[in-house]
Motif scaffolding. Structure first.
Motif, mmCIF file in Angstrom:
data_model
loop_
_atom_site.group_PDB
_atom_site.id
_atom_site.type_symbol
_atom_site.label_atom_id
_atom_site.label_comp_id
_atom_site.label_asym_id
_atom_site.label_seq_id
_atom_site.Cartn_x
_atom_site.Cartn_y
_atom_site.Cartn_z
ATOM 1 N N VAL A 1 0.675 -1.490 -0.164
ATOM 2 C CA VAL A 1 0.072 -0.100 -0.086
ATOM 3 C C VAL A 1 0.804 1.254 0.133
ATOM 4 O O VAL A 1 0.417 2.367 -0.629
ATOM 5 C CB VAL A 1 -0.815 0.028 1.319
ATOM 6 C CG1 VAL A 1 -1.758 1.389 1.258
ATOM 7 C CG2 VAL A 1 -1.926 -1.168 1.131
ATOM 8 N N ALA A 2 2.138 1.337 0.617
ATOM 9 C CA ALA A 2 2.808 2.311 0.602
ATOM 10 C C ALA A 2 3.759 2.646 -0.657
ATOM 11 O O ALA A 2 4.622 3.222 -0.679
ATOM 12 C CB ALA A 2 3.760 2.182 1.895
ATOM 13 N N ASP A 3 3.525 1.765 -1.742
ATOM 14 C CA ASP A 3 4.444 1.993 -2.844
ATOM 15 C C ASP A 3 4.348 3.373 -3.306
ATOM 16 O O ASP A 3 3.015 3.785 -3.629
ATOM 17 C CB ASP A 3 3.770 0.916 -4.017
ATOM 18 C CG ASP A 3 4.479 1.187 -5.285
ATOM 19 O OD1 ASP A 3 5.627 1.115 -5.347
ATOM 20 O OD2 ASP A 3 3.857 1.582 -6.207
ATOM 21 N N PRO A 4 5.635 4.089 -3.835
ATOM 22 C CA PRO A 4 5.257 5.632 -4.077
ATOM 23 C C PRO A 4 4.626 5.663 -5.280
ATOM 24 O O PRO A 4 3.937 6.743 -5.581
ATOM 25 C CB PRO A 4 6.865 5.839 -4.232
ATOM 26 C CG PRO A 4 7.560 4.837 -3.388
ATOM 27 C CD PRO A 4 6.797 3.475 -3.590
ATOM 28 N N GLY A 5 4.668 4.756 -6.192
ATOM 29 C CA GLY A 5 3.784 4.810 -7.681
ATOM 30 C C GLY A 5 2.569 4.745 -7.489
ATOM 31 O O GLY A 5 1.658 5.469 -7.818
ATOM 32 N N LEU A 6 2.105 3.919 -6.533
ATOM 33 C CA LEU A 6 0.566 4.001 -6.092
ATOM 34 C C LEU A 6 -0.043 5.123 -5.424
ATOM 35 O O LEU A 6 -0.982 5.542 -5.823
ATOM 36 C CB LEU A 6 0.353 2.463 -5.248
ATOM 37 C CG LEU A 6 -1.061 2.166 -4.791
ATOM 38 C CD1 LEU A 6 -2.043 2.003 -5.897
ATOM 39 C CD2 LEU A 6 -1.052 1.061 -3.643
ATOM 40 N N LEU A 7 0.677 5.557 -4.300
ATOM 41 C CA LEU A 7 0.466 6.898 -4.153
ATOM 42 C C LEU A 7 0.278 7.657 -4.758
ATOM 43 O O LEU A 7 -0.428 8.764 -4.534
ATOM 44 C CB LEU A 7 1.517 6.943 -2.777
ATOM 45 C CG LEU A 7 1.366 6.015 -1.282
ATOM 46 C CD1 LEU A 7 2.631 6.268 -0.580
ATOM 47 C CD2 LEU A 7 0.098 6.052 -0.604
ATOM 48 N N ASP A 8 1.311 8.185 -5.680
ATOM 49 C CA ASP A 8 1.086 9.067 -6.593
ATOM 50 C C ASP A 8 -0.200 9.042 -7.439
ATOM 51 O O ASP A 8 -0.647 10.125 -7.870
ATOM 52 C CB ASP A 8 2.190 9.145 -7.565
ATOM 53 C CG ASP A 8 2.328 10.327 -8.382
ATOM 54 O OD1 ASP A 8 2.313 11.524 -8.027
ATOM 55 O OD2 ASP A 8 2.597 9.967 -9.793
ATOM 56 N N ARG A 9 -0.464 7.582 -7.901
ATOM 57 C CA ARG A 9 -1.838 7.730 -8.560
ATOM 58 C C ARG A 9 -2.912 7.947 -7.903
ATOM 59 O O ARG A 9 -3.820 8.453 -8.403
ATOM 60 C CB ARG A 9 -1.784 6.095 -9.387
ATOM 61 C CG ARG A 9 -0.663 5.803 -10.452
ATOM 62 C CD ARG A 9 -1.084 4.772 -11.075
ATOM 63 N NE ARG A 9 -0.947 3.463 -10.234
ATOM 64 C CZ ARG A 9 0.048 2.809 -9.823
ATOM 65 N NH1 ARG A 9 1.231 3.000 -10.424
ATOM 66 N NH2 ARG A 9 -0.148 1.522 -9.052
#
Length: 113
Positions: A80-88
């Motif tokens: 859940v803390a993946d930077p790409g996921l957080l950006d999206r």
């Protein structure tokens, strides 16, 4: 990706609701309908902004928003803390807020210019 409805009403539903509320106001000319008129104006503004913009970008390219919500509930913290996921996710939320709240101004995440 399959588009699924969100929990927000569609623009045409907002306009229909506003229209019905204003019809009620017109039937009772002696009453104070300030709240109803403001609600109808807000609904019309949201609907107009929603019709002028593209749908929000998907949070996850391989999942609908509903499937993504289920995945988040079950995912471990590193996923859940993946930077790409957080950006999206930030782009998706900013896109939705820009429609529902005209005063919303997207801010850069901390550490980014």
């Amino acid at each position: 990706m399959i588009s699924e409805p969100s929990n927000a009403p569609a623009p045409d539903e907002l306009l229909s609701t506003a229209r019905e509320a204003l019809k009620t106001v017109l039937r009772e000319p002696d009453s104070d309908h300030r709240y109803t008129i403001l609600m109808a104006m807000n609904a019309m503004g949201i609907a107009a902004r929603a019709m002028r913009v593209d749908p929000p970008p998907p949070i996850h390219p391989d999942m609908s928003d509903r499937a993504f919500s289920r995945w988040v509930r079950l995912a471990d913290e590193p996923a859940v803390a993946d930077p790409g996921l957080l950006d999206r996710l930030r782009r998706h939320v900013a896109s939705r807020l820009a429609v529902s709240n005209p005063r919303f101004k997207s801010e850069s995440p901390k550490g980014n210019p």
